[in-house]
Motif scaffolding. Structure first.
Motif, mmCIF file in Angstrom:
data_model
loop_
_atom_site.group_PDB
_atom_site.id
_atom_site.type_symbol
_atom_site.label_atom_id
_atom_site.label_comp_id
_atom_site.label_asym_id
_atom_site.label_seq_id
_atom_site.Cartn_x
_atom_site.Cartn_y
_atom_site.Cartn_z
ATOM 1 N N ARG A 250 0.844 -1.193 0.000
ATOM 2 C CA ARG A 250 0.000 0.000 0.000
ATOM 3 C C ARG A 250 0.881 1.245 0.000
ATOM 4 O O ARG A 250 1.774 1.399 0.829
ATOM 5 C CB ARG A 250 -0.896 0.001 1.243
ATOM 6 C CG ARG A 250 -1.919 1.150 1.274
ATOM 7 C CD ARG A 250 -2.646 1.168 2.611
ATOM 8 N NE ARG A 250 -3.308 -0.081 2.868
ATOM 9 C CZ ARG A 250 -4.530 -0.412 2.442
ATOM 10 N NH1 ARG A 250 -5.209 0.461 1.711
ATOM 11 N NH2 ARG A 250 -5.065 -1.580 2.731
ATOM 12 N N LEU A 252 1.419 5.683 -0.409
ATOM 13 C CA LEU A 252 0.954 6.895 0.256
ATOM 14 C C LEU A 252 0.765 7.968 -0.812
ATOM 15 O O LEU A 252 1.730 8.395 -1.446
ATOM 16 C CB LEU A 252 1.983 7.357 1.295
ATOM 17 C CG LEU A 252 1.616 8.570 2.143
ATOM 18 C CD1 LEU A 252 0.431 8.259 3.047
ATOM 19 C CD2 LEU A 252 2.819 9.006 2.981
ATOM 20 N N ASP A 253 -0.472 8.380 -1.009
ATOM 21 C CA ASP A 253 -0.775 9.307 -2.091
ATOM 22 C C ASP A 253 -0.684 10.754 -1.599
ATOM 23 O O ASP A 253 -1.685 11.423 -1.358
ATOM 24 C CB ASP A 253 -2.171 9.019 -2.643
ATOM 25 C CG ASP A 253 -2.445 9.791 -3.930
ATOM 26 O OD1 ASP A 253 -1.466 10.281 -4.537
ATOM 27 O OD2 ASP A 253 -3.620 9.918 -4.312
ATOM 28 N N LYS A 257 5.812 11.653 -2.591
ATOM 29 C CA LYS A 257 5.877 10.206 -2.381
ATOM 30 C C LYS A 257 6.930 9.514 -3.252
ATOM 31 O O LYS A 257 7.357 8.397 -2.934
ATOM 32 C CB LYS A 257 4.510 9.572 -2.642
ATOM 33 C CG LYS A 257 3.977 9.755 -4.040
ATOM 34 C CD LYS A 257 2.568 9.167 -4.169
ATOM 35 C CE LYS A 257 1.928 9.470 -5.510
ATOM 36 N NZ LYS A 257 2.685 9.014 -6.671
ATOM 37 N N ILE A 297 5.987 5.296 8.522
ATOM 38 C CA ILE A 297 4.562 5.608 8.441
ATOM 39 C C ILE A 297 3.782 4.299 8.468
ATOM 40 O O ILE A 297 3.808 3.522 7.511
ATOM 41 C CB ILE A 297 4.236 6.422 7.178
ATOM 42 C CG1 ILE A 297 5.057 7.722 7.174
ATOM 43 C CG2 ILE A 297 2.745 6.728 7.105
ATOM 44 C CD1 ILE A 297 4.868 8.572 5.933
ATOM 45 N N GLY A 298 3.137 4.030 9.588
ATOM 46 C CA GLY A 298 2.394 2.787 9.769
ATOM 47 C C GLY A 298 2.853 2.061 11.017
ATOM 48 O O GLY A 298 4.021 2.132 11.413
ATOM 49 N N SER A 368 -1.386 12.285 10.829
ATOM 50 C CA SER A 368 -1.553 12.041 9.398
ATOM 51 C C SER A 368 -0.484 12.796 8.619
ATOM 52 O O SER A 368 -0.189 13.958 8.906
ATOM 53 C CB SER A 368 -2.944 12.505 8.954
ATOM 54 O OG SER A 368 -3.108 12.362 7.561
ATOM 55 N N THR A 369 0.090 12.134 7.631
ATOM 56 C CA THR A 369 1.124 12.747 6.791
ATOM 57 C C THR A 369 0.474 13.565 5.677
ATOM 58 O O THR A 369 -0.331 13.050 4.891
ATOM 59 C CB THR A 369 2.032 11.666 6.182
ATOM 60 O OG1 THR A 369 2.634 10.920 7.239
ATOM 61 C CG2 THR A 369 3.115 12.291 5.317
ATOM 62 N N THR A 385 3.184 16.910 8.873
ATOM 63 C CA THR A 385 2.070 16.146 9.431
ATOM 64 C C THR A 385 1.041 17.066 10.076
ATOM 65 O O THR A 385 1.286 18.262 10.288
ATOM 66 C CB THR A 385 2.562 15.148 10.492
ATOM 67 O OG1 THR A 385 3.098 15.878 11.610
ATOM 68 C CG2 THR A 385 3.610 14.213 9.933
ATOM 69 N N LEU A 417 7.364 3.195 4.291
ATOM 70 C CA LEU A 417 5.913 3.026 4.259
ATOM 71 C C LEU A 417 5.550 1.618 4.719
ATOM 72 O O LEU A 417 5.816 0.632 4.026
ATOM 73 C CB LEU A 417 5.385 3.269 2.842
ATOM 74 C CG LEU A 417 5.812 4.586 2.183
ATOM 75 C CD1 LEU A 417 5.195 4.706 0.800
ATOM 76 C CD2 LEU A 417 5.435 5.786 3.058
ATOM 77 N N MET A 419 2.340 0.405 5.679
ATOM 78 C CA MET A 419 0.885 0.545 5.783
ATOM 79 C C MET A 419 0.128 -0.670 5.274
ATOM 80 O O MET A 419 -1.054 -0.583 4.934
ATOM 81 C CB MET A 419 0.455 1.802 5.029
ATOM 82 C CG MET A 419 1.124 3.069 5.559
ATOM 83 S SD MET A 419 0.582 4.556 4.720
ATOM 84 C CE MET A 419 1.187 4.225 3.069
#
Length: 494
Positions: A250, A252-253, A257, A297-298, A368-369, A385, A417, A419
């Motif tokens: 998954r 990160l949009d 990125k 992140i996650g 949240s990023t 963030t 990442l 996630m």
């Protein structure tokens, strides 16, 4: 029941781990062996309750409750208490072909559903499982199984826990099994997705050698769907079992990125383990966190593994972002009642090491990023963030809402990442025109495992989505049973 009053007389004793300040200097396993007498006492704590929820197999609110493999836990607890270790091993392998893996990396949903855990500390089931199988290997009780050949040939795609399990059971009943693996070593995510200090690869290799000795063939560096057509396996073999996992990570949009220094956690972990095995990291063929400010992140196990790996690289700092709130210290009996998996705060090995090194927990909750900023060379330098709260929308669904004025800028040289995964890669399903479920997994009903394509079966994460190793082993086993039925008309696999 070993001792009727054992659960009243004895306290739970967890296995000790090497001190964080010692273990962060190497890649060796964390756990220290336990005294056999202490283990007997832990076995005595099992109540042998009337309904042992520990070895049930259920999903409650989407989470595992009890052991998916339906391990005969009270039985081998009692046998350990009585010192009958070989009998305990025989009981253990009746349901679990690879206790050395689950004993190391399974989060133990069995303990979350332990009846004793309803009012006090649960039985140390995971520790007993670990010690039983390691004693079995030490004593030479673990031998490669042999069976009368059936003349049937089965291809297994993927050598992770579901693929290994399917291959093991199909081989046990006499089928000729060939496992196809795209990496240079078998084991799937157990080999390259889990760090060595959590699961030493010598134990994966030990099991693979036993499987080879029992007649299972492993074909490595061969990606089905690219190096060899999937249809060729369907044409050549009597059955095909797809166990290629849910390896589509998954992303990160957000802005930034694609900057240099932003990686998927699985690529970071895989590269480190491969370099460690190939050259003890001397070849430099890995994504180094040395001297860097690392942002993960996650959460979850993968995030923890990234924390611990970054520390061993010699990172300057490490922070972990989680969008969900911090779990409570104790189970919430109203929203998360026993025997559901207890949703409560735990400090895992990676966090322990970060606290020891930096003086604080690396986890940051409800964050949240927003964007990732790079320098003139296109390299990541900052992560921006915002804090969030969870609120109900008009449809009654919980959604994140930004907290005004909570923006923050974090210095970053490496962003990982972690996630989770979106589902299986498309190569094989597209070639064979396999039906997919709404989450893009290969469609095959549980306990049936057959796809819409004749003699093609699917199991593990490729069928159910990202899940626990113990579920993957269970699915491989049950899929093997269905393949055996398909080939022979009936099966002795339970």
């Amino acid at each position: 029941m070993g001792k009727a009053t054992g659960f009243l007389e004895y306290q739970r004793m967890n296995p000790k781990k090497r001190p964080p300040e010692e273990r962060i200097k190497d890649w060796d396993e964390l756990r220290l062996p336990q005294d056999p007498e202490d283990l007997k006492i832990q076995g005595a704590r099992c109540m042998n309750c009337g309904i042992p929820f520990c070895h049930g197999s259920a999903l409650l609110n989407g989470m595992a409750a009890g052991c998916p493999l339906q391990n005969l836990i009270p039985e081998w607890n009692e046998l350990v208490y009585k010192g009958q270790w070989q009998e305990a091993y025989k009981r253990l392998i009746r349901t679990n072909p690879f206790p050395e893996f689950t004993g190391r990396v399974c989060p133990a949903p069995c303990e979350g559903s332990c009846t004793e855990g309803y009012i006090m500390e649960s039985v140390a089931i995971n520790s007993l499982e670990y010690e039983i199988i390691e004693r079995a290997f030490k004593e030479g009780w673990v031998v490669p199984p042999k069976a009368k050949p059936t003349g049937k040939k089965v291809a297994v795609v993927g050598s992770g826990p579901s693929g290994m399990s399917a291959a093991y059971y199909l081989n046990v009943v006499g089928h000729e099994v060939t496992v196809f693996e795209r990496n240079d070593r078998p084991g799937g995510l157990m080999m390259y997705g889990i760090p060595n200090m959590k699961l030493d690869k010598s134990f994966v290799e030990r099991r693979i050698e036993l499987m080879k000795a029992s007649g299972i063939q492993f074909i490595l560096n061969t990606e089905v769907g690219k190096d060899i057509p999937a249809q060729e396996l369907v044409d050549k073999y009597d059955a095909v079992v797809l166990c290629a996992g849910a390896t589509k990570a998954r992303g990160l949009d957000v802005e930034g990125k694609d900057l240099k220094g932003v990686y998927f956690a699985v690529d970071f972990l895989k590269a480190t383990t491969k370099s460690l095995l190939d050259s003890k990291l001397e070849d430099g063929n890995y994504i180094s966190a040395k001297g860097k400010n690392v942002i993960i992140i996650g959460g979850g196990d993968t995030g923890t593994d990234c924390v611990a790996t970054s520390i061993r690289h010699g990172c300057e700092s490490v922070h972990q972002f989680e969008i969900m709130p911090e779990p409570p210290e104790k189970r919430n009996e109203e929203t998360n009642p026993w025997p559901e998996w207890p949703l409560k705060l735990k400090v895992d090995y990676g966090q322990e090491e970060a606290i020891s090194l930096y003086g604080k927990d690396p986890r940051n909750y409800l964050i949240s990023t927003k964007k990732i900023i790079g320098n003139e060379q296109g390299e990541v330098k900052e992560v921006h963030t915002v804090q969030i709260t969870w609120v109900k929308n008009e449809a009654g669904r919980m959604i994140p809402q930004e907290v005004p004025g909570s923006e923050k800028v974090w210095k970053a040289d490496l962003v990982l990442l972690a996630m989770g995964f979106l589902g299986p890669e498309d190569t094989i399903p597209s070639e064979l025109e396999l039906e997919r479920d709404p989450r893009s997994n290969v469609k095959a009903d549980y306990k049936v495992f057959e796809t819409n394509v004749e003699k093609v079966f699917a199991a593990g994460d490729m069928r159910r989505g990202q899940s626990l190793i113990v579920w993957a082993i269970n699915e491989g086993k049950l899929a093997a049973r269905e393949v055996d039925k398909y080939l022979m008309g009936k099966s002795v696999i339970k």
